[in-house]
Write a protein that holds these residues in place. Structure first.
Motif, PDB file in Angstrom:
ATOM      1  N   ALA A 121      -1.501  -8.231  -5.885  1.00  0.00           N
ATOM      2  CA  ALA A 121      -2.031  -8.732  -4.614  1.00  0.00           C
ATOM      3  C   ALA A 121      -2.416  -7.574  -3.712  1.00  0.00           C
ATOM      4  O   ALA A 121      -1.931  -7.437  -2.605  1.00  0.00           O
ATOM      5  CB  ALA A 121      -1.000  -9.623  -3.942  1.00  0.00           C
ATOM      6  N   ALA A 122      -3.301  -6.701  -4.205  1.00  0.00           N
ATOM      7  CA  ALA A 122      -3.665  -5.504  -3.447  1.00  0.00           C
ATOM      8  C   ALA A 122      -5.112  -5.516  -2.988  1.00  0.00           C
ATOM      9  O   ALA A 122      -5.525  -4.594  -2.309  1.00  0.00           O
ATOM     10  CB  ALA A 122      -3.426  -4.262  -4.304  1.00  0.00           C
ATOM     11  N   PHE A 123      -5.868  -6.560  -3.345  1.00  0.00           N
ATOM     12  CA  PHE A 123      -7.297  -6.543  -3.050  1.00  0.00           C
ATOM     13  C   PHE A 123      -7.735  -7.834  -2.355  1.00  0.00           C
ATOM     14  O   PHE A 123      -8.799  -8.364  -2.605  1.00  0.00           O
ATOM     15  CB  PHE A 123      -8.095  -6.321  -4.341  1.00  0.00           C
ATOM     16  CG  PHE A 123      -7.677  -5.070  -5.057  1.00  0.00           C
ATOM     17  CD1 PHE A 123      -6.752  -5.117  -6.083  1.00  0.00           C
ATOM     18  CD2 PHE A 123      -8.178  -3.853  -4.674  1.00  0.00           C
ATOM     19  CE1 PHE A 123      -6.339  -3.967  -6.722  1.00  0.00           C
ATOM     20  CE2 PHE A 123      -7.779  -2.693  -5.312  1.00  0.00           C
ATOM     21  CZ  PHE A 123      -6.847  -2.748  -6.338  1.00  0.00           C
ATOM     22  N   ARG A 124      -6.896  -8.311  -1.466  1.00  0.00           N
ATOM     23  CA  ARG A 124      -7.259  -9.487  -0.690  1.00  0.00           C
ATOM     24  C   ARG A 124      -8.398  -9.146   0.268  1.00  0.00           C
ATOM     25  O   ARG A 124      -8.550  -8.001   0.674  1.00  0.00           O
ATOM     26  CB  ARG A 124      -6.058  -9.977   0.127  1.00  0.00           C
ATOM     27  CG  ARG A 124      -4.862 -10.442  -0.678  1.00  0.00           C
ATOM     28  CD  ARG A 124      -3.840 -11.071   0.263  1.00  0.00           C
ATOM     29  NE  ARG A 124      -2.625 -11.446  -0.434  1.00  0.00           N
ATOM     30  CZ  ARG A 124      -1.543 -10.690  -0.497  1.00  0.00           C
ATOM     31  NH1 ARG A 124      -1.544  -9.493   0.072  1.00  0.00           N
ATOM     32  NH2 ARG A 124      -0.460 -11.098  -1.137  1.00  0.00           N
ATOM     33  N   PRO A 125      -9.188 -10.148   0.702  1.00  0.00           N
ATOM     34  CA  PRO A 125     -10.192  -9.896   1.744  1.00  0.00           C
ATOM     35  C   PRO A 125      -9.538  -9.281   2.973  1.00  0.00           C
ATOM     36  O   PRO A 125      -8.445  -9.666   3.389  1.00  0.00           O
ATOM     37  CB  PRO A 125     -10.737 -11.301   2.040  1.00  0.00           C
ATOM     38  CG  PRO A 125     -10.544 -12.046   0.753  1.00  0.00           C
ATOM     39  CD  PRO A 125      -9.248 -11.531   0.187  1.00  0.00           C
ATOM     40  N   GLY A 126     -10.224  -8.286   3.549  1.00  0.00           N
ATOM     41  CA  GLY A 126      -9.697  -7.589   4.710  1.00  0.00           C
ATOM     42  C   GLY A 126      -8.767  -6.445   4.383  1.00  0.00           C
ATOM     43  O   GLY A 126      -8.083  -5.929   5.263  1.00  0.00           O
ATOM     44  N   THR A 127      -8.756  -6.008   3.109  1.00  0.00           N
ATOM     45  CA  THR A 127      -7.836  -4.970   2.661  1.00  0.00           C
ATOM     46  C   THR A 127      -8.548  -3.638   2.480  1.00  0.00           C
ATOM     47  O   THR A 127      -9.679  -3.584   2.004  1.00  0.00           O
ATOM     48  CB  THR A 127      -7.187  -5.375   1.318  1.00  0.00           C
ATOM     49  OG1 THR A 127      -6.432  -6.582   1.509  1.00  0.00           O
ATOM     50  CG2 THR A 127      -6.263  -4.295   0.801  1.00  0.00           C
TER      51      THR A 127
END
Length: 236
Positions: free
Chosen positions: A19-25
């Motif tokens: 879970a390291a590339f969510r939108p806003g990351t």
């Protein structure tokens, strides 16, 4: 037509998610020189969700080279979809270009030292993505080049503004730094601007990546990680 896939939560072959590339990351890809960081960054760029658009902010290669490299990472049909901010070609041509170059997907800054021009051109690229109804997934190659031409304080301010603009439109930034080219203080200072850090290491047996967020840390082989985020496609 590009296959839609959820690249914001890549999974390994065993089903484990990252879970390291969510939108806003904002993601920092960090490691020694020649460790495959650019290959990893372009692979992450190519693993786009259906509503994302690829953007490369390049201080190391011109727009044509970037599109060839991205085509190798993501497929030839994707290279034409890539938006590029080129801080290299105008140096070679001997003149400053701040237009879209006629193809509406390329913008220029005069050199990696021109952070104002780079910021303006990047904003125009983000606006073009937004106008087409997409969210940007931005690769910056590389922070090390920017640090060669600018002070740490200038680069920090530039990244703070750019990361905030990308986050505001639910985009993702993936930025490369050669950790062995800088002091620990320089790398640590810039790392504070990022939500996640991908450490690329070269071990005796295989390349590896450690994905760290404020809450988790997971390790993968480089090939496994690239395959997972690329939806199982072969990687280079």
């Amino acid at each position: 037509m590009r296959e839609e896939r959820d690249a914001t939560r890549p999974a390994t072959s065993g089903g484990e998610t990252v879970a390291a590339f969510r939108p806003g990351t904002n993601v920092l890809v960090r490691g020694p020189s020649l460790a495959g960081k650019r290959t990893l960054a372009l692979g992450l760029l190519a693993a786009l969700a259906g509503d994302e658009r690829p953007v490369v902010v390049s201080a190391t290669a011109d727009a044509a080279s970037i599109r060839r490299q991205f085509g190798t990472a993501g497929g030839a049909e994707m290279s034409d979809d890539c938006y590029v901010v080129d801080a290299v070609r105008s140096q070679f041509s001997g003149r400053v270009i701040r237009t879209d170059g006629g193809d509406r997907r390329t913008w220029y800054a005069s050199s990696p030292n021109d952070l104002t021009g780079l910021g303006i051109s990047t904003t125009r690229a983000l606006s073009a993505v937004h106008a087409e109804g997409g969210r940007p997934r931005v690769v910056v190659d590389s922070l090390s080049t920017l640090l060669q031409y600018n002070s740490l304080e200038r680069v920090y301010r530039f990244l703070h503004v750019m990361n905030s603009r990308v986050r505001a439109v639910d985009g993702v930034t993936i930025q490369v730094i050669h950790a062995d080219a800088h002091t620990e203080r320089e790398v640590a200072t810039l790392a504070h601007l990022f939500d996640s850090v991908v450490d690329v290491t070269v071990g005796p047996d295989e390349d590896a990546v450690d994905v760290r967020t404020s809450r988790t840390r997971r390790s993968f082989s480089l090939s496994e990680f690239l395959s997972s985020v690329a939806g199982g496609r072969p990687t280079v």
